[in-house]
Design an enzyme around this catalytic site. Structure first.
Site, short mmCIF file in Angstrom:
data_model
loop_
_atom_site.label_atom_id
_atom_site.label_comp_id
_atom_site.label_asym_id
_atom_site.label_seq_id
_atom_site.Cartn_x
_atom_site.Cartn_y
_atom_site.Cartn_z
N GLU A 115 -22.85 -7.07 -18.21
CA GLU A 115 -22.70 -6.57 -16.84
C GLU A 115 -22.99 -7.65 -15.79
OE1 GLU A 115 -22.18 -2.90 -15.90
OE2 GLU A 115 -21.46 -2.68 -17.94
N HIS A 125 -28.96 -1.06 -14.43
CA HIS A 125 -28.97 -2.52 -14.44
C HIS A 125 -30.40 -2.95 -14.10
CE1 HIS A 125 -24.49 -2.30 -13.15
NE2 HIS A 125 -24.54 -2.66 -14.42
N CYS A 150 -26.33 -5.14 -5.10
CA CYS A 150 -25.14 -4.92 -5.94
C CYS A 150 -23.90 -5.50 -5.30
CB CYS A 150 -24.89 -3.43 -6.14
SG CYS A 150 -26.18 -2.57 -7.01
O1 SUG Z 1 -21.48 0.23 -12.31
N1 SUG Z 1 -21.22 2.53 -9.69
C1 SUG Z 1 -21.55 1.21 -10.13
C2 SUG Z 1 -22.71 0.68 -9.35
C3 SUG Z 1 -22.97 -0.77 -9.66
C4 SUG Z 1 -24.26 -1.24 -9.07
N2 SUG Z 1 -24.47 -2.60 -9.38
C5 SUG Z 1 -25.65 -3.18 -9.62
N3 SUG Z 1 -26.74 -2.51 -9.86
N4 SUG Z 1 -25.70 -4.45 -9.62
C6 SUG Z 1 -21.85 1.19 -11.63
O2 SUG Z 1 -22.46 2.15 -12.11
C7 SUG Z 1 -19.82 4.52 -9.60
C8 SUG Z 1 -18.35 4.82 -9.37
C9 SUG Z 1 -18.06 6.27 -9.21
O3 SUG Z 1 -18.78 7.11 -9.78
O4 SUG Z 1 -17.07 6.59 -8.49
C10 SUG Z 1 -20.06 3.11 -10.07
O5 SUG Z 1 -19.24 2.54 -10.74
#
Ligand code: SUG
Length: 448
Positions: free
Chosen positions: A176, A249, A370
């Site tokens: 990731e 994460h 993020c």
């Molecule tokens: O991968 N949310 C992302 C959020 C990413 C956050 N990034 C970090 N922590 N670096 C994920 O879970 C949700 C999309 C939706 O439900 O429509 C989403 O993909």
């Protein structure tokens, strides 16, 4: 001898929020994504919020870059799934027959640039060259389609860098990106310590309730291909408690900058070991500063809800201490607000807190940290970055105008199957490739 490349700074490359931003409920283990599924989203407001955050960083004197959104819907995956015909026919049929697949291929998730890649600056690599590995994001279907386009965007931005292919698209190699990676250092341009965090081994199964999205196998592979100095590299395991509390994460419970690592006491499986390993890896380079937050001060549920640690930890020019750039939600939660007050009144390495409004992204579990990919660059390297991807007040004005002309104010779940949404998005992205100097064949729909 450590590499010595001076005059380096940390640039933030933010993911520009795309026109299909919506709440799809697509990420198991991401409490905000699950809890806000089906809400009406505000794509225009979302993109403008992201741009305002970039402007703040730029105006404070940091190097700021932009990564373009991806093509959504991602038609190549729908073609691979057997849908054929005109784009409109494909889109209508998939929404009718497989709406879940359709929603996965419409997500604007590339906005979360902390998952775009793992980055090793030139000072840390054997060849003295910036190395990036786009994350395969293999755990979540909607994110697994990002890596190729991300590679293109990174090659466009950093023509001098070594941009690897993503790791094999398989659960053993689940990766990731920078969300599970922290670089600590003294001077930015000198050899640093890279801390890689994983949630499960890869070959043996994990024991967590929610998916552990990063494996030890993957982080070891990245450290090897980036040719990092093994004695300056640390691998640490996330705790089951953190993952099961919603830290999908590591950057949901930990952030680091310069000599400072700021983290929740439940973030790591073995905190004492992690500290010993980081200290040993930093020996002779710098003295690490651990700021560990106790559950008694901030319960992990509050940390995750308010995203205290999903803040950017930055050094603004002119400040001797670091600034935590936190989401407004951190100010609205009693425990995290009072912790921030303690930080600014104390005399630790984090001396300032700024709050930013990224609520549209936050509702999908994406805080200030993020939304950005950190890339430490020398002045020479920054000078070679694609001009169209460097954030300037002029680019800000152009992108604000572009967003205002192309993006919808709202998107409700029942709006998503509308084929005009696809056509509007492609028209917007086509124009964007000119604005950002990305070439006329940057997106798959442009290469047909
Ligand atoms: O991968 N949310 C992302 C959020 C990413 C956050 N990034 C970090 N922590 N670096 C994920 O879970 C949700 C999309 C939706 O439900 O429509 C989403 O993909």
């Amino acid at each position: 001898m450590p590499n010595q490349i001076r005059n380096a700074q940390e640039a933030n490359f933010d993911g520009l929020i795309g026109p299909t931003h919506n709440y799809g409920g697509l990420s198991d283990g991401n409490l905000a994504s699950a809890g806000n599924a089906g809400l009406i989203s505000h794509p225009k407001e979302a993109a403008l919020q992201g741009l305002s955050k970039m402007r703040l960083m730029h105006d404070k004197g940091l190097w700021q870059g932009v990564l373009p959104p991806h093509q959504r819907p991602f038609l190549p995956a729908l073609h691979a799934a057997g849908y054929s015909g005109t784009d409109r026919e494909v889109y209508a049929r998939v929404w009718k027959e497989a709406p879940r697949l359709a929603r996965n291929m419409l997500s604007a998730s590339s906005m979360w640039a902390a998952n775009a890649a793992t980055v090793s600056p030139s000072a840390d690599t054997e060849a003295g060259q910036l190395n990036l590995t786009p994350a395969n994001l293999s755990t979540m279907l909607h994110r697994s389609t990002e890596h190729k386009q991300t590679g293109r965007a990174l090659k466009a931005a950093f023509p001098f860098a070594r941009v690897h292919d993503a790791l094999p698209m398989q659960s053993v190699f689940a990766d990731e990106g920078a969300a599970n990676h922290v670089r600590l250092c003294g001077e930015r341009g000198e050899q640093g310590v890279e801390l890689f965090v994983y949630g499960r081994d890869g070959f043996s199964g994990g024991d967590t309730k929610f998916p552990a999205r990063q494996t030890r196998v993957s982080v070891e592979a990245i450290a090897r291909r980036h040719r990092l100095n093994p004695s300056r590299t640390v691998f640490a395991k996330q705790s089951k408690a953190a993952i099961d509390a919603g830290a999908f994460h590591n950057d949901v419970v930990c952030v680091g900058a310069k000599e400072t690592l700021f983290f929740h006491e439940l973030a790591f499986a073995n905190t004492a070991q992690m500290k010993r390993d980081v200290s040993a890896a930093a020996h002779g380079l710098f003295a690490p500063n651990f700021v560990e937050v106790a559950s008694a001060d901030v319960p992990i549920a509050d940390a995750i809800k308010a995203y205290l640690f999903n803040s950017m930890l930055v050094q603004f020019p002119g400040n001797d201490r670091l600034t935590l750039v936190a989401p407004l939600e951190t100010k609205e939660n009693a425990a995290t607000r009072s912790y921030c007050e303690k930080l600014t009144t104390g005399n630790g390495p984090i001396g300032h807190v700024e709050f930013v409004d990224v609520r549209q992204s936050m509702r999908n579990g994406g805080g200030p940290a993020c939304l950005r990919l950190r890339v430490t660059l020398t002045e020479d390297e920054w000078a070679q970055v694609n001009m169209g991807q460097k954030f300037t007040p002029e680019l800000h004005a152009t992108l604000d105008d572009w967003v205002s002309r192309h993006y919808r104010d709202t998107l409700a779940p029942e709006d998503l199957p509308d084929p005009s949404l696809m056509e509007e998005s492609f028209a917007a992205l086509d124009e964007l490739t000119k604005i950002m100097n990305l070439g006329a064949d940057f997106f798959p729909f442009q290469r047909l």
